[in-house]
Design an enzyme around this catalytic site. Structure first.
Site, PDB file in Angstrom:
ATOM      1  N   LYS A 114       0.719  -1.087   0.185  1.00  0.00           N
ATOM      2  CA  LYS A 114       0.084  -0.135   0.112  1.00  0.00           C
ATOM      3  C   LYS A 114       0.797   1.231   0.032  1.00  0.00           C
ATOM      4  O   LYS A 114       0.404   2.363  -0.681  1.00  0.00           O
ATOM      5  CB  LYS A 114      -0.942  -0.016   1.075  1.00  0.00           C
ATOM      6  CG  LYS A 114      -2.123  -0.968   1.056  1.00  0.00           C
ATOM      7  CD  LYS A 114      -3.251  -0.752   2.135  1.00  0.00           C
ATOM      8  CE  LYS A 114      -4.164  -1.717   2.029  1.00  0.00           C
ATOM      9  NZ  LYS A 114      -5.124  -1.522   3.057  1.00  0.00           N
ATOM     10  N   LYS A 197      -8.020 -10.970  -8.231  1.00  0.00           N
ATOM     11  CA  LYS A 197      -9.107 -10.813  -7.350  1.00  0.00           C
ATOM     12  C   LYS A 197     -10.123  -9.666  -7.625  1.00  0.00           C
ATOM     13  O   LYS A 197      -9.533  -8.624  -7.913  1.00  0.00           O
ATOM     14  CB  LYS A 197      -8.813 -11.240  -5.879  1.00  0.00           C
ATOM     15  CG  LYS A 197      -8.312  -9.954  -5.287  1.00  0.00           C
ATOM     16  CD  LYS A 197      -8.330 -10.216  -3.582  1.00  0.00           C
ATOM     17  CE  LYS A 197      -8.214  -8.907  -3.004  1.00  0.00           C
ATOM     18  NZ  LYS A 197      -8.763  -9.006  -1.615  1.00  0.00           N
ATOM     19  N   LYS A 200     -12.173  -3.545  -4.790  1.00  0.00           N
ATOM     20  CA  LYS A 200     -12.911  -2.255  -5.061  1.00  0.00           C
ATOM     21  C   LYS A 200     -11.735  -1.385  -5.651  1.00  0.00           C
ATOM     22  O   LYS A 200     -12.051  -0.258  -6.170  1.00  0.00           O
ATOM     23  CB  LYS A 200     -13.109  -1.727  -3.844  1.00  0.00           C
ATOM     24  CG  LYS A 200     -12.239  -1.442  -2.835  1.00  0.00           C
ATOM     25  CD  LYS A 200     -12.776  -0.886  -1.321  1.00  0.00           C
ATOM     26  CE  LYS A 200     -11.678  -1.152  -0.385  1.00  0.00           C
ATOM     27  NZ  LYS A 200     -11.893  -2.035   0.598  1.00  0.00           N
TER      28      LYS A 200
HETATM   29  P1  ADP Z   1     -10.850  -5.425  -1.220  1.00  0.00           P
HETATM   30  O1  ADP Z   1     -10.010  -6.297  -1.327  1.00  0.00           O
HETATM   31  O2  ADP Z   1     -11.905  -4.886  -2.330  1.00  0.00           O
HETATM   32  O3  ADP Z   1     -10.259  -3.959  -0.888  1.00  0.00           O
HETATM   33  P2  ADP Z   1     -11.373  -5.564   1.670  1.00  0.00           P
HETATM   34  O4  ADP Z   1     -10.110  -5.858   1.630  1.00  0.00           O
HETATM   35  O5  ADP Z   1     -12.143  -4.401   2.219  1.00  0.00           O
HETATM   36  O6  ADP Z   1     -11.800  -5.584   0.046  1.00  0.00           O
HETATM   37  O7  ADP Z   1     -11.893  -6.724   2.035  1.00  0.00           O
HETATM   38  C1  ADP Z   1     -12.918  -6.966   3.019  1.00  0.00           C
HETATM   39  C2  ADP Z   1     -13.415  -8.630   3.218  1.00  0.00           C
HETATM   40  O8  ADP Z   1     -13.809  -9.188   1.987  1.00  0.00           O
HETATM   41  C3  ADP Z   1     -12.029  -9.400   3.701  1.00  0.00           C
HETATM   42  O9  ADP Z   1     -12.485 -10.372   4.625  1.00  0.00           O
HETATM   43  C4  ADP Z   1     -11.401  -9.944   2.164  1.00  0.00           C
HETATM   44  O10 ADP Z   1     -10.928 -11.236   2.632  1.00  0.00           O
HETATM   45  C5  ADP Z   1     -12.808 -10.265   1.511  1.00  0.00           C
HETATM   46  N1  ADP Z   1     -12.518 -10.345   0.049  1.00  0.00           N
HETATM   47  C6  ADP Z   1     -12.174  -8.988  -0.527  1.00  0.00           C
HETATM   48  N2  ADP Z   1     -12.177  -9.268  -1.741  1.00  0.00           N
HETATM   49  C7  ADP Z   1     -12.694 -10.619  -2.202  1.00  0.00           C
HETATM   50  C8  ADP Z   1     -12.457 -11.493  -3.163  1.00  0.00           C
HETATM   51  N3  ADP Z   1     -12.548 -11.205  -4.487  1.00  0.00           N
HETATM   52  N4  ADP Z   1     -12.921 -12.846  -3.039  1.00  0.00           N
HETATM   53  C9  ADP Z   1     -13.165 -13.154  -1.583  1.00  0.00           C
HETATM   54  N5  ADP Z   1     -12.969 -12.558  -0.650  1.00  0.00           N
HETATM   55  C10 ADP Z   1     -12.900 -11.118  -0.632  1.00  0.00           C
HETATM   56 NA    NA Z   2      -7.867  -5.879   0.391  1.00  0.00          NA
END
Ligand code: ADP
Ligand code: NA
Length: 330
Positions: A114, A197, A200
């Site tokens: 990050k 994956k 957002k």
């Molecule tokens: P992002 O990856 O979009 O920034 P976050 O890090 O806020 O999302 O993730 C919030 C939760 O959602 C975490 O527990 C993360 O492991 C799960 N998560 C995020 N993206 C995925 C994905 N593509 N597939 C499965 N779980 C996910």
């Molecule tokens: Na994340």
């Protein structure tokens, strides 16, 4: 309560949860309510480790809570709260920061990733200590289990190390948390780039399905998902990543086994699969959106639910903090 305790949090850093958040995390939170004592928080303290607009953050915190409720987090069975309403998180975090080695914190790969994106000099110290705050989130509740994805393993390891270190130095204070790996957690991939994956932070928004987006737009994203030049609907993540992703989403949303779906689409093409999945998705998000809207329409009620959650959370959190303060000599 003899059930094992679970804690998890989600950052209010987007206008909507996406399918990965739901199928990879929140859906498990909902299920864990049947078997565990569950604490779930919207981690707004974590959200300010990167630049945030105050109005947007406040709104996203509410919308995140409304989505958790709409998706099935039950405030009578779970302690659902907003992190900043429980000051013990920041207080314990400071104590734990003083137990964390600088080198140890420097090895956290998520910070490195990050920080590299924004330039290490501009990254905040809060972003650096983020995993220590996360440890405080977990240890405050004496959580036995933390549902984690692969991306959070290193942070959970730090939480475990900090718990053990503190216990060794000051006497038994914290439960040492374990990773709770859920078998049927679906990892969801970007619809346009099915090898990375769904996230957002994806640059191609067409690969991202947001629960609160216009259902028609999400349906269209499904119908225009990247597949391959083949024809057969079979689950082969290595050679047919796009189709495999659509099948896992389909399976997760309907509860139908992937093998059953393969059979159902024998002799049919990708177009049929996408069309049907688009319908499944619309049927799933439409009532979720209605429930989110009704929670947001009654702000006073939502505030009350969250205030009650914070109060319950504080009962546990303040007891842990009192013990910690005593142990360190405050
Ligand atoms: P992002 O990856 O979009 O920034 P976050 O890090 O806020 O999302 O993730 C919030 C939760 O959602 C975490 O527990 C993360 O492991 C799960 N998560 C995020 N993206 C995925 C994905 N593509 N597939 C499965 N779980 C996910
Ligand atoms: Na994340």
């Amino acid at each position: 309560n003899t059930r094992l305790r679970v804690l998890s949090g989600i950052q209010p850093t987007a206008d909507s949860f996406h399918l990965g958040n739901y199928l990879g995390a929140v859906r498990q939170w909902v299920r864990l309510q049947d078997t565990h004592e569950t604490f779930y928080c919207v981690v707004d303290l974590h959200a300010i480790t990167v630049e945030q607009d105050p109005k947007v953050l406040r709104q996203r915190t509410r919308v995140s809570a409304a989505q958790l409720l709409a998706l099935g987090v039950d405030p009578d069975r779970s302690t659902l709260f907003v992190q900043s309403q429980v000051p013990e998180h920041a207080q314990l975090s400071w104590v734990l920061e003083c137990q964390t080695g600088f080198g140890e914190a420097s090895r956290m790969t998520q910070f490195k990733d990050k920080a590299a994106k924004q330039g290490t000099d501009r990254a905040s110290v809060g972003l650096f200590t983020y995993p220590v705050l996360q440890a405080a989130d977990i240890l405050l509740y004496q959580a036995h289990a933390v549902p984690v994805g692969e991306d959070q393993r290193q942070h959970l390891e730090l939480s475990r190390n900090l718990a053990q270190r503190f216990n060794n130095r000051f006497g038994r204070t914290f439960v040492v948390p374990e990773a709770h790996i859920v078998k049927d957690t679906a990892k969801i991939y970007d619809l346009q780039d099915p090898t990375s994956k769904m996230s957002k932070s994806a640059s191609a928004v067409n690969g991202l399905v947001e629960l609160l987006d216009e259902p028609k737009r999400s349906a269209k994203k499904i119908r225009s998902a990247v597949t391959d030049t083949g024809r057969e609907v079979v689950y082969d993540p290595e050679h047919k990543a796009g189709v495999a992703n659509l099948l896992s989403i389909y399976s997760a949303l309907t509860g139908r086994a992937i093998s059953e779906l393969e059979t159902a689409y024998e002799g049919k093409g990708y177009g049929d699969l996408k069309k049907d999945l688009a319908e499944v998705l619309v049927e799933f998000v439409t009532p979720v959106q209605e429930r989110v809207k009704s929670y947001l329409d009654d702000q006073a009620e939502l505030d009350k639910v969250l205030a009650r959650g914070a109060e319950r959370a504080r009962e546990v959190a303040s007891a842990t903090l009192a013990k910690v303060y005593d142990r360190v000599g405050f």
